[in-house]
Write a protein that holds these residues in place. Structure first.
Motif, short mmCIF file in Angstrom:
data_model
loop_
_atom_site.label_atom_id
_atom_site.label_comp_id
_atom_site.label_asym_id
_atom_site.label_seq_id
_atom_site.Cartn_x
_atom_site.Cartn_y
_atom_site.Cartn_z
N GLY A 214 -29.62 25.64 1.44
CA GLY A 214 -28.49 25.28 2.19
C GLY A 214 -27.10 26.15 1.64
O GLY A 214 -25.92 26.27 2.15
N LEU A 217 -23.76 30.02 0.45
CA LEU A 217 -22.33 30.26 0.73
C LEU A 217 -21.19 29.11 -0.31
O LEU A 217 -20.30 29.98 -0.87
CB LEU A 217 -22.12 30.42 1.64
CG LEU A 217 -23.10 31.77 2.62
CD1 LEU A 217 -22.00 31.69 4.02
CD2 LEU A 217 -22.36 32.88 1.85
N THR A 248 -35.58 29.42 3.28
CA THR A 248 -34.48 31.03 3.67
C THR A 248 -35.07 31.48 1.98
O THR A 248 -34.77 30.55 0.85
CB THR A 248 -33.59 30.96 3.76
OG1 THR A 248 -32.71 29.80 3.48
CG2 THR A 248 -33.08 30.13 6.16
N GLU A 255 -24.21 37.24 5.72
CA GLU A 255 -24.13 36.80 5.94
C GLU A 255 -22.64 36.06 4.44
O GLU A 255 -21.30 35.31 5.02
CB GLU A 255 -24.48 35.74 5.41
CG GLU A 255 -25.19 35.04 6.85
CD GLU A 255 -26.44 34.32 6.21
OE1 GLU A 255 -26.52 32.46 5.21
OE2 GLU A 255 -27.25 33.93 7.50
N HIS A 258 -19.97 38.87 5.11
CA HIS A 258 -19.17 37.98 7.26
C HIS A 258 -18.22 36.96 6.08
O HIS A 258 -16.39 36.98 6.40
CB HIS A 258 -20.04 37.98 7.72
CG HIS A 258 -19.41 37.08 8.82
ND1 HIS A 258 -19.21 35.98 8.80
CD2 HIS A 258 -18.83 38.10 10.05
CE1 HIS A 258 -18.53 35.29 10.10
NE2 HIS A 258 -18.54 36.50 11.10
N MET A 259 -18.54 35.91 5.22
CA MET A 259 -17.71 35.02 4.79
C MET A 259 -16.44 35.25 4.02
O MET A 259 -15.31 35.31 3.76
CB MET A 259 -18.39 33.80 3.87
CG MET A 259 -17.68 33.32 3.17
SD MET A 259 -18.20 31.19 2.50
CE MET A 259 -18.61 32.26 0.79
N GLN A 292 -28.37 34.19 9.91
CA GLN A 292 -27.84 34.09 10.65
C GLN A 292 -26.77 34.78 11.60
O GLN A 292 -26.94 34.48 12.55
CB GLN A 292 -26.52 32.15 11.05
CG GLN A 292 -27.82 31.61 10.22
CD GLN A 292 -28.68 30.31 11.37
OE1 GLN A 292 -28.20 30.76 11.98
NE2 GLN A 292 -29.46 30.71 11.26
N ILE A 293 -26.15 35.54 11.24
CA ILE A 293 -25.54 36.77 11.27
C ILE A 293 -25.68 37.63 12.34
O ILE A 293 -26.10 38.27 13.26
CB ILE A 293 -25.19 37.67 10.59
CG1 ILE A 293 -23.73 36.44 9.91
CG2 ILE A 293 -23.67 38.61 10.87
CD1 ILE A 293 -22.98 35.81 10.21
N LYS A 295 -28.46 36.42 14.38
CA LYS A 295 -28.30 35.68 15.54
C LYS A 295 -27.08 35.09 16.62
O LYS A 295 -27.42 35.76 17.77
CB LYS A 295 -29.16 34.36 15.19
CG LYS A 295 -30.57 34.22 14.83
CD LYS A 295 -30.73 33.37 14.54
CE LYS A 295 -32.30 32.88 13.90
NZ LYS A 295 -32.60 33.48 12.60
N ALA A 296 -25.85 35.05 15.86
CA ALA A 296 -25.07 34.76 16.33
C ALA A 296 -23.76 35.40 16.40
O ALA A 296 -23.02 35.72 17.12
CB ALA A 296 -24.36 33.43 15.11
N GLY A 297 -24.12 36.82 15.54
CA GLY A 297 -23.25 37.81 15.75
C GLY A 297 -21.38 37.28 15.34
O GLY A 297 -21.80 36.66 14.36
N GLN A 298 -20.96 38.48 14.12
CA GLN A 298 -19.53 38.05 13.80
C GLN A 298 -19.01 37.17 14.16
O GLN A 298 -19.32 36.79 15.31
CB GLN A 298 -18.99 39.33 13.23
CG GLN A 298 -19.87 40.17 12.76
CD GLN A 298 -18.87 41.52 12.52
OE1 GLN A 298 -17.79 41.65 12.05
NE2 GLN A 298 -19.63 42.84 12.45
N ARG A 299 -18.30 36.64 14.11
CA ARG A 299 -17.16 35.89 14.24
C ARG A 299 -16.46 35.81 15.31
O ARG A 299 -16.20 35.18 16.30
CB ARG A 299 -16.09 35.27 13.17
CG ARG A 299 -15.14 34.42 13.79
CD ARG A 299 -14.04 33.82 12.35
NE ARG A 299 -13.61 32.95 12.61
CZ ARG A 299 -12.09 32.46 12.78
NH1 ARG A 299 -11.58 34.53 13.30
NH2 ARG A 299 -12.08 32.38 13.25
N ALA A 301 -16.94 38.56 17.55
CA ALA A 301 -18.32 39.14 18.62
C ALA A 301 -17.57 37.67 19.87
O ALA A 301 -18.88 37.00 19.92
CB ALA A 301 -20.03 38.29 17.91
#
Lengths: 308, 308
Positions: A214, A217, A248, A255, A258-259, A292-293, A295-299, A301
């Protein structure tokens, strides 16, 4: 800390480091289409394939076909893994921009993964360097288990720096420090990166993280804080670890980007394009990916407010 | 950066924030056994349950029974969620150490989640504060969507600081800034934490991260860098997000503690004990949990070298 909009260099490794671990063979056409799509996403570098023995890694047995068929975009560095002189000759015949050599800094992992002692690996890779230095193709060395070995445990930073020195001495251009099984932690990363950058200011230094525990990042933040600007990552988080089933693998490109973009860095990467590419993976490899992105989409979204 | 061995305070929220989202009812005995096990793991605080209406959150309809049956360990703060005066009276009757009040700093999320305007929530929570301040029970307020709202997007830091001021003015002891749907990113976290700590030096400030987009541990590093020493986390990474099906939820306790201890912080938490507790979750809730540490083991959980 790096300045805002610092330029970062992302190396996408999914079609090599990811696909080589997959049971399902990805058809050559699909590989070519994926690399072509990634080439338009703004990556600094793409690790396309591996010129290993087709028997050793059948998943990448179409290395030449892939390299010849992709539509190369100017400015993108196309790199390939090369284990020996035979592989280097095959790679050079395809006009690659860079070869990437691999060995582990821990003896046990090198013997397990490459079935040689580290000295045998170094001798073999030195021969590759001799061949490739006759050309204008760049040479990078990926040092596995640089932040811990799953069999030996801690790997002293001096050991890592020692192997870096040996490769620097024979004239490689870049070195990637690989957290092969996700054992790195932030303060360790910061310390190792600072020491490596100080000792080898002329080497291109890349960090390669896995998210096994984990921390990928968080480790990236620590590396940035130490001035590192080059990172490997893998679309969808593809790339496994045989020692941690279900865990993972490589840090997930979408991810990471995105960060980094939220934090104000200039990765040059088109995040939406990357996400669209990542959506293709489950069909290609026959299973879900850990992103994860996806599944969750961008911040930003956003979701409509439900009726109350 | 904080000094090595800085003491950190971890609040374990799985039995409240985690279980309230689960479809499968966890039997009272199992809840009590889990809290008792967690009580022996060295957490600074445990959010045990919620004194909400049993109709609203049937998963936690046994709040009194759990609070009365657990074996409380001296030194651990036992906190519970309380939505209104009725809930506060029930909680006080169980001798809780702290009540935790919740509202969102974004209007849309508050209306969606709590079915009230923010002003209505604040008025209701002010009544709770009046009641609880007559006792020696501590009062914490968890501010949801403090780093982004899934419906409104960005939430200005001034908005967050404004709500902190209103709660500080009525005498609460602590405030938790919650990244409810995983929208926080490191530079934002650092900025908000610095401003909040500077504006409210006497408030106990806690950060509550979700790993929805993979950034929970990176955000934790950013908060530490801003001097934050209190964190919420959830065993196994339990706790969902209705806006991102399949995405991970709260930051995973064992991943958080694993990283913090490797980085030299003193969490006081027995990581092995936490991992053993997390292993119980799939049976209790009927599905797998997103914890990477459960799958991969601790960093130095070494593997034998395979026969070659």
């Amino acid at each position: 800390m790096l300045k805002p909009r610092t330029k970062l260099y992302i190396n996408e490794v999914a079609t090599r480091d990811g696909f080589q671990n997959e049971a399902q063979f990805v058809e050559t056409e699909a590989k070519v289409a994926l690399v072509n799509r990634l080439s338009r996403c703004g990556f600094a570098k793409i690790e396309v394939t591996s010129f290993t023995s087709p028997k050793a890694i059948p998943a990448l047995r179409d290395a030449e076909a892939v390299m010849f068929q992709i539509a190369r975009v100017p400015g993108v560095v196309y790199t390939v893994l090369v284990p020996n002189v035979r592989g280097a000759e095959r790679a050079l015949s395809c006009g690659v921009d860079e070869v990437n050599l691999v060995m582990s800094v821990s003896e046990s992992h090198n013997r397990t993964n490459l079935r040689m002692t580290r000295e045998q690996s170094f001798a073999q890779l030195s021969d590759v360097v001799s061949v490739v230095r006759e050309t204008n193709v760049a040479i990078n060395v990926s040092l596995s288990t640089a932040m811990g070995c799953p069999m030996e445990g801690d790997v002293p930073a001096t050991e890592v720096l020692g192997w870096m020195q040996r490769f620097a001495d024979i004239g490689v251009h870049g070195i990637t420090l690989c957290d092969t099984t996700g054992m790195a932690f932030p303060s360790q990363v910061g310390d190792l990166c600072r020491r490596a950058a100080e000792a080898f200011p002329r080497l291109e230094l890349t960090l390669h993280f896995h998210n096994t525990r984990g921390m990928a990042l968080a480790n990236t933040l620590a590396a940035l804080d130490a001035g590192i600007v080059r990172f490997d990552s893998s679309l969808g988080g593809l790339g496994g670890c045989p020692y941690a089933p279900g865990a993972t693998g490589n840090v997930c490109t979408e991810e990471l980007v995105h960060m980094l973009e939220l934090d104000g860095y200039d990765t040059g990467v088109d995040l939406s394009g990357v996400i669209e590419a990542a959506k293709l993976l489950p069909d290609l490899i026959g299973h879900d990916v850990p992103s994860q992105i996806l599944k969750a989409g961008q911040r930003l979204a956003l979701h409509p407010m439900p009726a109350i």
